[in-house]
Design an enzyme around this catalytic site. Structure first.
Site, PDB file in Angstrom:
ATOM      1  N   SER A 151       0.845  -1.194   0.000  1.00  0.00           N
ATOM      2  CA  SER A 151       0.000   0.000   0.000  1.00  0.00           C
ATOM      3  C   SER A 151       0.880   1.244   0.000  1.00  0.00           C
ATOM      4  O   SER A 151       1.668   1.418  -0.923  1.00  0.00           O
ATOM      5  CB  SER A 151      -0.956  -0.035   1.199  1.00  0.00           C
ATOM      6  OG  SER A 151      -1.899   1.011   1.135  1.00  0.00           O
ATOM      7  N   THR A 152       0.801   2.062   1.042  1.00  0.00           N
ATOM      8  CA  THR A 152       1.565   3.304   1.102  1.00  0.00           C
ATOM      9  C   THR A 152       3.056   3.030   0.919  1.00  0.00           C
ATOM     10  O   THR A 152       3.630   2.224   1.631  1.00  0.00           O
ATOM     11  CB  THR A 152       1.329   4.016   2.453  1.00  0.00           C
ATOM     12  OG1 THR A 152      -0.077   4.114   2.669  1.00  0.00           O
ATOM     13  CG2 THR A 152       1.972   5.391   2.466  1.00  0.00           C
TER      14      THR A 152
ATOM     15  N   HIS B 114      -2.758  -0.958  -3.199  1.00  0.00           N
ATOM     16  CA  HIS B 114      -3.856  -0.019  -2.945  1.00  0.00           C
ATOM     17  C   HIS B 114      -3.579   1.256  -3.725  1.00  0.00           C
ATOM     18  O   HIS B 114      -2.662   2.001  -3.401  1.00  0.00           O
ATOM     19  CB  HIS B 114      -3.975   0.286  -1.450  1.00  0.00           C
ATOM     20  CG  HIS B 114      -4.301  -0.913  -0.625  1.00  0.00           C
ATOM     21  ND1 HIS B 114      -3.972  -1.003   0.707  1.00  0.00           N
ATOM     22  CD2 HIS B 114      -4.921  -2.077  -0.919  1.00  0.00           C
ATOM     23  CE1 HIS B 114      -4.384  -2.151   1.191  1.00  0.00           C
ATOM     24  NE2 HIS B 114      -4.960  -2.827   0.217  1.00  0.00           N
TER      25      HIS B 114
ATOM     26  N   MET C  84      -0.200   1.054   5.284  1.00  0.00           N
ATOM     27  CA  MET C  84      -0.959   1.299   6.517  1.00  0.00           C
ATOM     28  C   MET C  84      -2.005   0.215   6.715  1.00  0.00           C
ATOM     29  O   MET C  84      -2.481  -0.384   5.757  1.00  0.00           O
ATOM     30  CB  MET C  84      -1.671   2.656   6.438  1.00  0.00           C
ATOM     31  CG  MET C  84      -0.735   3.829   6.479  1.00  0.00           C
ATOM     32  SD  MET C  84      -1.585   5.400   6.674  1.00  0.00           S
ATOM     33  CE  MET C  84      -2.403   5.559   5.117  1.00  0.00           C
TER      34      MET C  84
ATOM     35  N   ASP D 247      -4.491  -4.936   6.189  1.00  0.00           N
ATOM     36  CA  ASP D 247      -4.894  -5.753   5.045  1.00  0.00           C
ATOM     37  C   ASP D 247      -3.781  -6.758   4.745  1.00  0.00           C
ATOM     38  O   ASP D 247      -2.616  -6.390   4.618  1.00  0.00           O
ATOM     39  CB  ASP D 247      -5.166  -4.874   3.825  1.00  0.00           C
ATOM     40  CG  ASP D 247      -5.831  -5.620   2.685  1.00  0.00           C
ATOM     41  OD1 ASP D 247      -6.430  -6.688   2.933  1.00  0.00           O
ATOM     42  OD2 ASP D 247      -5.756  -5.136   1.540  1.00  0.00           O
TER      43      ASP D 247
END
Length: 181
Positions: A4-5, A31, A125, A128
């Protein structure tokens, strides 16, 4: 792989390290907002020896190919009559915060590939991927997490590690070697 991030930068560093004849099938949930994954996959494909493409319904999972989940759709797998593993894209389940969800990807991989799955949780973050990592471990698969020292955000890998599901935590610069091993 779930990321993600910080993920776009991490994948730009990791995926070019795999050779064209890499014998493993790769599926990635990143993401990212709807509309950006196709272009991002194209850019990665230009940098990599392996093929990188945005997932499309019915794509075959092939060695030396990385499939990037389409933003807005969960990436799962199914076997056809010949036993080939194919990509399936879906809005279901609706109860996940992220679509695509790393949990959904890891669970589907565990169901289809069973003990032959290596789940990789990278920078991002939240949590998940933790539930999906549990599915992978239950089927006898392995789980790698990115170490805190190389993560932009040590959320997703931390959640997996704190749940006792990580077999090995490695920095991003060592991830390709750990995956290959």
């Amino acid at each position: 792989m779930g990321v993600s991030t910080g993920g776009p930068q991490a994948l730009r560093r990791l995926l070019p390290l795999f050779p064209q004849d890499f014998p493993v099938r790769i599926a990635i949930v990143l993401h990212m907002p709807v509309g950006y994954t196709a272009l991002y996959a194209e850019k990665l494909n230009e940098l990599c020896a392996i093929e990188v493409k945005e997932a499309a319904e019915g794509d075959a999972m092939l060695p030396g190919r990385a499939i990037l989940a389409m933003a807005g759709r969960h990436l799962t797998f199914r076997r056809d009559a010949a036993g080939r593993v194919l990509v399936h894209l879906s809005l279901q389940p609706l109860d996940k915060i992220h679509r695509p969800s790393v949990d959904v990807l890891f669970r589907s991989a565990a169901e289809v590939y069973q003990h032959k799955v290596l789940a990789v949780s990278m920078t991002g973050m939240g949590d998940d991927g933790t539930e999906g990592a549990a599915w992978v471990k239950a089927q006898g698969g392995a789980v790698l997490t990115e170490s805190e020292k190389s993560c932009i955000i040590y959320g997703m890998p931390r959640s997996v590690a704190e749940a006792g599901l990580s077999d090995l935590a490695v920095p991003l610069d060592e991830m390709a070697a750990a995956i290959t091993a």
